[in-house]
Every structure is written in structure tokens, then in C-alpha cells.
Design an enzyme around this catalytic site. Sequence first.
Site, short mmCIF file in Angstrom:
data_model
loop_
_atom_site.label_atom_id
_atom_site.label_comp_id
_atom_site.label_asym_id
_atom_site.label_seq_id
_atom_site.Cartn_x
_atom_site.Cartn_y
_atom_site.Cartn_z
N LYS A 61 -9.43 -0.52 1.08
CA LYS A 61 -9.94 0.68 1.77
C LYS A 61 -11.39 0.99 1.40
O LYS A 61 -12.10 1.64 2.15
CB LYS A 61 -9.09 1.90 1.44
CG LYS A 61 -7.60 1.70 1.61
CD LYS A 61 -7.23 1.41 3.03
CE LYS A 61 -5.73 1.27 3.16
NZ LYS A 61 -5.31 0.93 4.50
N TYR A 274 9.38 0.68 5.13
CA TYR A 274 8.10 0.87 4.43
C TYR A 274 8.37 1.38 3.00
O TYR A 274 9.19 2.29 2.81
CB TYR A 274 7.26 1.91 5.18
CG TYR A 274 6.02 2.31 4.41
CD1 TYR A 274 4.90 1.48 4.39
CD2 TYR A 274 5.98 3.49 3.66
CE1 TYR A 274 3.78 1.82 3.65
CE2 TYR A 274 4.86 3.84 2.92
CZ TYR A 274 3.76 2.99 2.92
OH TYR A 274 2.66 3.32 2.18
N TYR A 300 2.72 -3.35 -0.47
CA TYR A 300 1.76 -4.04 0.41
C TYR A 300 1.59 -5.52 0.04
O TYR A 300 2.13 -6.41 0.70
CB TYR A 300 0.40 -3.33 0.36
CG TYR A 300 0.42 -1.95 0.98
CD1 TYR A 300 0.34 -1.80 2.36
CD2 TYR A 300 0.53 -0.81 0.19
CE1 TYR A 300 0.36 -0.55 2.95
CE2 TYR A 300 0.55 0.45 0.77
CZ TYR A 300 0.47 0.58 2.14
OH TYR A 300 0.50 1.81 2.72
C1 PLP Z 1 -2.87 -2.40 -0.97
C2 PLP Z 1 -2.92 -2.31 0.50
N1 PLP Z 1 -2.92 -3.45 1.22
C3 PLP Z 1 -2.94 -3.46 2.56
C4 PLP Z 1 -2.97 -2.28 3.26
C5 PLP Z 1 -2.95 -2.34 4.74
O1 PLP Z 1 -4.22 -2.19 5.30
P1 PLP Z 1 -4.34 -1.48 6.69
O2 PLP Z 1 -3.75 -0.11 6.51
O3 PLP Z 1 -5.78 -1.47 7.00
O4 PLP Z 1 -3.55 -2.26 7.68
C6 PLP Z 1 -2.99 -1.06 2.57
C7 PLP Z 1 -2.99 0.22 3.31
O5 PLP Z 1 -2.70 1.26 2.81
C8 PLP Z 1 -2.97 -1.08 1.17
O6 PLP Z 1 -2.99 0.05 0.45
#
Ligand code: PLP
Length: 353
Positions: A61, A274, A300
Site C-alpha cells: 500500500k 476472507y 494475504y
Molecule cells: C499484505 C497485502 N497483500 C496484498 C493485498 C492486496 O492488494 P490489493 O488490495 O491492492 O488487491 C493487501 C491488501 O490489503 C495486503 O494488505
Amino acid sequence: MSGGKGTVSGLEARLARFSKIGLLTAPTPFERMWRLEKHLGGPKLWVKREDCIPTGSGGNKLRKLDYVLAEAVSKKADVIVSGGVVQSNSQRQVAAAAARMGLDCHLAVFHGRVARADSSYEENGNAFLNRLFGAQLHPVAWNGDRNAALYDLADNLRKEGRKPYVVPYGVSSGLGAVGYASAVTEIARQAHDHGFSPDAIVHCSGSGATQAGLIVGTAIALRHTDVIGIDIDAEPERVEADVLRYAKEASAMLELDMEKNRVNVVAGHSGPAYGVPHEQTIEAISLAGRLEALVLDPVYSGKGLAGLISLISQGNWSADQNVVFVHTGGAPALYAYQDVRERLSRTGSEVGT
Ligand SMILES: Cc1ncc(COP(=O)(O)O)c(C=O)c1O
């Protein structure tokens, strides 16, 4: 590598038209995952270390925020507003960036999207770091709308005479995607230095602008590289629609014709929901730790690597091809999932090397 508009320099030139606040001072590391590659039996595996971005424990981010928060500065905002679930990496990175900018940060913290109420989840990891970085937290019940509570919070602050700037959920917007396209300039140059052009870039996809940025970036600078987003939200259609939307917006901002067929969101690796890791997530976190000393997370990056491992086992690439895994960060959440750490302690010793 140099030359016309369909090259890395072309992408860099387009990105240079946007303001940044300077959260990244150098390219993030790009490393070969020799031991994981050997364990899995190829292809050649590389990792782009977005977890090493040097603000507030890193993560993808920050690359988006570098561009998005420049807009907050240009609008003379005096308070940053954002939000996310209790263990959101996104809001932790917003809080960290706001702290470095000397701006107040108010966060709408969604309770109920992830069905957990243990003290570890509520207080450790990102929840603790939000407080450490000085953010003010506003608990909100999750109702499926990712952004309404953020705008309500901003309205309240406006009534108090403040000038809020809302960073959307996940820092996902057209501008966020433009910011993430900068990762492609680094990947292209780093891969070139190692003598190859990536066959695929694989990462986990949630709110969508990371994948959208990779799509528009590769469309300019790495035209033969596939971008594969692993759905970690258990909502692949919603993820795909958002990726497409942000990619279109970013394409317009970068003056590029968007090709819809570049959007590839892979379902089936999100586990039951999720924020709920399945066995493959645990295995992926364990492998990455034991073989590469990488710290992945249960929400994630662990699911992202689980997806990549599955795609490799299905024979998607030959041994001489090059696949880049984007480590998008998220390690602080690992400290908030006590049950995951207990499961990892059990599985660790079973991983053969
Ligand atoms: C550690 C991590 N990886 C990947 C993502 C996913 O990215 P995006 O939300 O841009 O798809 C996030 C989103 O919160 C994240 O915190």
C-alpha cells in the site's frame, strides 16, 4: 530498456508526470528463491520484496500511498481518513505514512468482517501498530460497504472545521493503481539485470489496485509478462470487476488503451473466507519461512503463495521460465493469529528440504 513509449523508460516518463511524497527511496529487493524453487521443481522463482518498503513495517500500500497522499498534500488536507478491518495492513500503512507526514489520521475500523474476537486479533499486530503510529480509531460494524463509513467519518471531521482527505479502502483507486505501476519499472529493470524478462508476475489480489497497477505497468513495459492475481477475498468476480475498473481509470490517467483480456484473477486459493487461512495457506507460510526466511501472513501473502504453488504443481510453467512472486507484506497480522502460529509450530518440522 530505453527508448519509445512502450518501454520501461516510457512507463517511467508517464509516471514522472505525477507527484509523489517520497515514501520509497530505493527499489525494493528482487531475489531468487533458490531453495523454494528446488523444493517445488521449477520454474525459476523470484520474489519482489514489497515487504521491505521502509515505512511502518512495509507493504504494497505504501507504493500506492506515495502517489495518493501527494494528492492530499496538493488539496492541503490536515487530516487523513481511511479504514479497514481490525487487522488491515492497509490502514496500518496509512497511519504510518500520515505519522511521517505529520498529519492526523482517523481510521474507521470494521468489526465483524472477520469472525474473530480473541484478544490477540483485537490488540496485536496491525491493531497495535495503528495505535503506535498515533492513529485515532473509530469502531464501525461491517455492513459490506467498504467506503461509506470513511466518508461519514470525513463529514464529521469537516463539521469540526478540519480538511480531511479520504484514502479509500485498500488504497484502491485509479491513482492508487498508477502508483503501483511503479513496481513494474523496478521489476523490469531488476529482471533485465539478471538477464531475463519475467514470464509471469503472481501476487495476491483483494481490493484490486495492486493488480490493476501491475496490469497497466506491464502493458507498457513488460508486454509479454502475464499478471496473475490470486483472489484472497473469496469473491473472485468482485475482485475481477474492481481490478478492471481501476485498470481502466489508471489507463486513462497514463494515456494507455486498456486491454480487458489482461485481467486474470484466479479463484480457489482463498480458503473458506476472507481472513480465514486454510491448510494450503499454512503450508505456504511454513515453506516460505523455512526455505527462504520470508515472513508471509495468513490473510494475504500466504494465500498468494499457496495459489502460486498450486499453479506450479498444475504445470503452468516449464523449468526454464521465470516467475516473479510479489511479496506484498502483511507480516504484522501473523502476530495477531495465535491459532495460526500454533499450527505453524506443528507443521514446521514436517517440511522436508
Ligand atoms: C499484505 C497485502 N497483500 C496484498 C493485498 C492486496 O492488494 P490489493 O488490495 O491492492 O488487491 C493487501 C491488501 O490489503 C495486503 O494488505
